[in-house]
Scaffold this motif. Structure first.
Motif, PDB file in Angstrom:
ATOM      1  N   THR A 193       0.828  -1.203   0.000  1.00 47.31           N
ATOM      2  CA  THR A 193       0.000   0.000   0.000  1.00 47.31           C
ATOM      3  C   THR A 193       0.855   1.242   0.000  1.00 47.31           C
ATOM      4  N   GLN A 194       1.916   1.201   0.772  1.00 51.90           N
ATOM      5  CA  GLN A 194       2.802   2.370   0.814  1.00 51.90           C
ATOM      6  C   GLN A 194       3.445   2.581  -0.536  1.00 51.90           C
ATOM      7  N   LYS A 195       3.793   1.496  -1.204  1.00 51.51           N
ATOM      8  CA  LYS A 195       4.429   1.609  -2.510  1.00 51.51           C
ATOM      9  C   LYS A 195       3.437   2.193  -3.511  1.00 51.51           C
ATOM     10  N   GLU A 196       2.200   1.760  -3.412  1.00 52.65           N
ATOM     11  CA  GLU A 196       1.153   2.279  -4.307  1.00 52.65           C
ATOM     12  C   GLU A 196       0.980   3.769  -4.096  1.00 52.65           C
ATOM     13  N   ALA A 197       1.012   4.164  -2.816  1.00 51.69           N
ATOM     14  CA  ALA A 197       0.809   5.583  -2.504  1.00 51.69           C
ATOM     15  C   ALA A 197       1.935   6.428  -3.056  1.00 51.69           C
ATOM     16  N   GLN A 198       3.159   5.850  -3.111  1.00 52.58           N
ATOM     17  CA  GLN A 198       4.281   6.610  -3.639  1.00 52.58           C
ATOM     18  C   GLN A 198       4.149   6.762  -5.161  1.00 52.58           C
TER      19      GLN A 198
ATOM     20  N   LEU B 282      -5.312   4.881   2.234  1.00 50.92           N
ATOM     21  CA  LEU B 282      -5.726   6.056   3.011  1.00 50.92           C
ATOM     22  C   LEU B 282      -4.541   6.999   3.118  1.00 50.92           C
ATOM     23  N   ASP B 283      -4.535   8.008   2.314  1.00 54.28           N
ATOM     24  CA  ASP B 283      -3.461   8.994   2.385  1.00 54.28           C
ATOM     25  C   ASP B 283      -4.043  10.331   2.772  1.00 54.28           C
ATOM     26  N   PHE B 284      -3.450  10.923   3.778  1.00 51.96           N
ATOM     27  CA  PHE B 284      -3.934  12.230   4.208  1.00 51.96           C
ATOM     28  C   PHE B 284      -2.838  13.256   3.954  1.00 51.96           C
ATOM     29  N   ALA B 285      -3.227  14.316   3.325  1.00 52.71           N
ATOM     30  CA  ALA B 285      -2.236  15.342   2.996  1.00 52.71           C
ATOM     31  C   ALA B 285      -1.756  16.043   4.270  1.00 52.71           C
ATOM     32  N   THR B 286      -2.666  16.213   5.223  1.00 51.93           N
ATOM     33  CA  THR B 286      -2.327  16.898   6.476  1.00 51.93           C
ATOM     34  C   THR B 286      -2.974  16.171   7.641  1.00 51.93           C
ATOM     35  N   LYS B 287      -2.509  16.506   8.843  1.00 52.96           N
ATOM     36  CA  LYS B 287      -3.106  15.913  10.043  1.00 52.96           C
ATOM     37  C   LYS B 287      -4.543  16.394  10.219  1.00 52.96           C
ATOM     38  N   GLU B 288      -4.779  17.602   9.746  1.00 45.89           N
ATOM     39  CA  GLU B 288      -6.141  18.131   9.844  1.00 45.89           C
ATOM     40  C   GLU B 288      -7.115  17.278   9.033  1.00 45.89           C
ATOM     41  N   GLU B 289      -6.653  16.878   7.866  1.00 42.77           N
ATOM     42  CA  GLU B 289      -7.482  16.023   7.018  1.00 42.77           C
ATOM     43  C   GLU B 289      -7.754  14.694   7.712  1.00 42.77           C
TER      44      GLU B 289
END
Lengths: 198, 372
Positions: A193-198, B282-289
């Motif tokens: 998942t981390q690789k995908e996110a990169q 799940l990627d968050f650009a900021t902690k606020e997000e």
């Protein structure tokens, strides 16, 4: 000697007591509120609380239990695994109103949605959905077909939005957590998942 | 006789039902349609439903009574109908008589006998329901004719019920209902159908446009080359032609072309993505997000507790335990909100995680197993 008799007696009592308690208690599954009493499942039309029991035509309706008896079981909803029933050829629903020969355009594409916390990740299988539905049923009215465009919320789903547009109404209810949260988190998954996110 | 022939030949856009009779009669006679069983049995299989079911058959024809009882919903008809079978030669006069007699509204049966409730329902369906209103407002004489047939069946059903023949009454009642539903279908105004077709076209167009955008993204993400994009351009041209036809009020052709484009688009995307697994992390650009996400997650768990707490079997002891967890969850949530207000979203996220953890414990106490 007396001590041995007492010990054996005590052991026997301790052995019998849990058995008698369990026999006296309700169904052991009663603690799990998601497991409804089988007697209440798919009640006949006269007792289902939906049809008018005073209507003379009501008793002519086929009972769901009879109709569903040959279909695979499920643990919720109307207790039929309709996906398996379709895949096994036990049912052959008509796909198109106008054209009886039309068949669905099935697409085998899984979308894995990571979730926070300890719940397993969600897997959305297009295959099982496109066997029943057309693209236009969901896109774009319910889900925009774009990565990142559909922030999902269990609260919204419970309120009948997003997946809840169907699940809980015409498809299995959202109380079947494992049906959707089916992909366990593993270190390999997290790395991928981390690789995908990169 | 087809529905379209009745509609076009009668040219009765605003006549009341009793004024329909002469024109309708002329139309029926001109087209050679018959409303007797004998005549209908001679009709070909391609005849429209209007001719396939007998409006009045010798068996179902209303019993004779004086005209004074007509308006009370009782049996109607003249003795001449029973004594002389309907023949094609006397079709016009007989049909006219029937139509005149069945024009009067029906009322529920006066006697509360066996099946009276069902007959009362049918009477309401024919005269008071929204369907009845739709038929009344319709300019289609075929719809009015069907309703009159329904009335005739209803009166016969009432007569049978009063004579003690419950089975016959039930059978005639069902025919009355069926006739009324046929009347409703015939009464659907063109405007209603056209509005629906237009709405369906718009929805299909919306789906096609959304999928075209998805097609473009798929092509870019997977680097599928020029043939993939050329397919998309061909589909776009199809859609443009469909829109042109739509603007020219050729909705059927436009929809046909749009559907063809839609199918091609589906197949193209299917071919590109078949067998794949796409992971949305799940990627968050900021902690606020992330804090906002945690707030929603906390809300969800609260709603779940409320949902499963509705079960009245929850014991008092269990309720106290759950209240304890809910209290802690509330405190932690308030703490998180305060931290967020101070700009410390990282701490707020941690507090919310703990709050949600308390809610998970409450859910487990209620009986919902959540792994962790």
């Amino acid at each position: 000697m007396m001590f041995r008799i007492a010990s054996v007696t005590l052991a026997a009592v301790m052995l019998v007591m849990p058995l008698s308690i369990s026999a006296q208690s309700k169904d052991p599954l009663s603690f799990n509120r998601l497991m409804a009493d089988p007697e209440t499942r798919n009640a006949p039309p006269l007792k289902d609380g939906i049809h008018d029991p005073d209507n003379p035509a009501t008793d002519r309706l086929q009972s769901p239990r009879e109709a569903f008896s040959a279909l695979p079981d499920a643990n919720a909803g109307n207790y039929v695994d309709w996906v398996e029933a379709l895949q096994d050829g036990l049912i052959n629903p008509r796909y198109d109103l106008q054209d009886p020969d039309m068949s669905p355009t099935v697409m085998d594409l899984d979308i894995v949605r990571e979730v926070k916390g300890s719940m397993p990740d969600v897997v959305f299988p297009h295959k099982e959905h496109t066997e029943w539905l057309d693209c236009a049923n969901c896109h774009p009215a319910i889900f925009i077909p774009q990565r990142g465009a559909n922030p999902l919320s269990m609260a919204a789903i419970l309120m009948g939005e997003q997946c809840g547009a169907c699940h809980g109404r015409v498809a299995f209810p959202v109380t079947q957590c494992r049906s959707c949260h089916s992909r366990s988190k593993t270190p390999a998954d997290e790395a991928a998942t981390q690789k995908e996110a990169q | 006789m087809s529905e379209s022939v009745i509609r076009s030949s009668a040219l009765l856009s605003s006549a009341r039902h009793h004024r329909l009779v002469p024109a309708l009669l002329a139309a029926l006679l001109a087209s050679g349609c018959a409303s007797t069983t004998d005549a209908r049995q001679d009709q070909s299989a391609t005849a429209a439903p209007v001719t396939e079911t007998a409006a009045v058959t010798p068996d179902a024809e209303p019993a004779s009574q004086s005209s004074a009882t007509r308006s009370k919903g009782g049996p109607v008809g003249s003795s001449s109908l029973r004594s002389s079978p309907l023949e094609s030669a006397s079709l016009g006069a007989s049909l006219l008589a029937i139509l005149e007699e069945t024009n009067d509204p029906v009322i529920p049966p006066e006697k509360a006998g066996n099946g009276a409730a069902h007959l009362a329902f049918i009477a309401r369906l024919i005269e008071e329901s929204s369907a009845a209103q739709q038929v009344s407002d319709s300019s289609n004489p075929a719809a009015h004719l069907r309703r009159n047939e329904a009335r005739a069946y209803y009166r016969s059903a009432v007569a049978a019920s009063e004579a003690g023949d419950a089975e016959r009454a039930d059978e005639l009642g069902k025919k009355a209902t069926k006739m009324m539903f046929m009347a409703v279908r015939l009464a659907e105004a063109d405007e209603v159908i056209e509005v629906k077709h237009e709405r369906d076209y718009r929805r299909r167009l919306e789906s096609v446009n959304a999928l075209l955008d998805a097609h473009e993204r798929v092509g870019a993400e997977d680097e599928l080359g020029t043939s993939f994009s050329q397919t998309r351009e061909v589909i776009r041209q199809q859609v443009a032609r469909a829109e042109t036809l739509h603007q020219q009020d050729q909705l059927d052709q436009a929809r046909e072309r749009l559907d063809a484009a839609y199918v091609a688009l589906k197949l193209s995307i299917q071919a590109a993505r078949e067998g794949q697994t796409r992971i949305r992390s799940l990627d968050f650009a900021t902690k606020e997000e992330e804090y906002q996400h945690e707030l929603t997650r906390n809300d969800t768990h609260q709603k779940l507790v409320g949902l499963f707490m509705q079960d009245s079997d929850t014991s008092e002891g269990m309720k106290r335990m759950i209240d304890n967890f809910l209290g802690k969850a509330r405190e932690l949530r308030q703490q998180a909100e305060n931290q967020a207000d101070d700009g410390n979203h990282e701490a707020a996220v941690d507090s919310l995680n703990e709050s949600t953890g308390q809610l998970v414990r409450a859910l487990r106490t209620v009986g919902i197993f959540i792994p962790g």
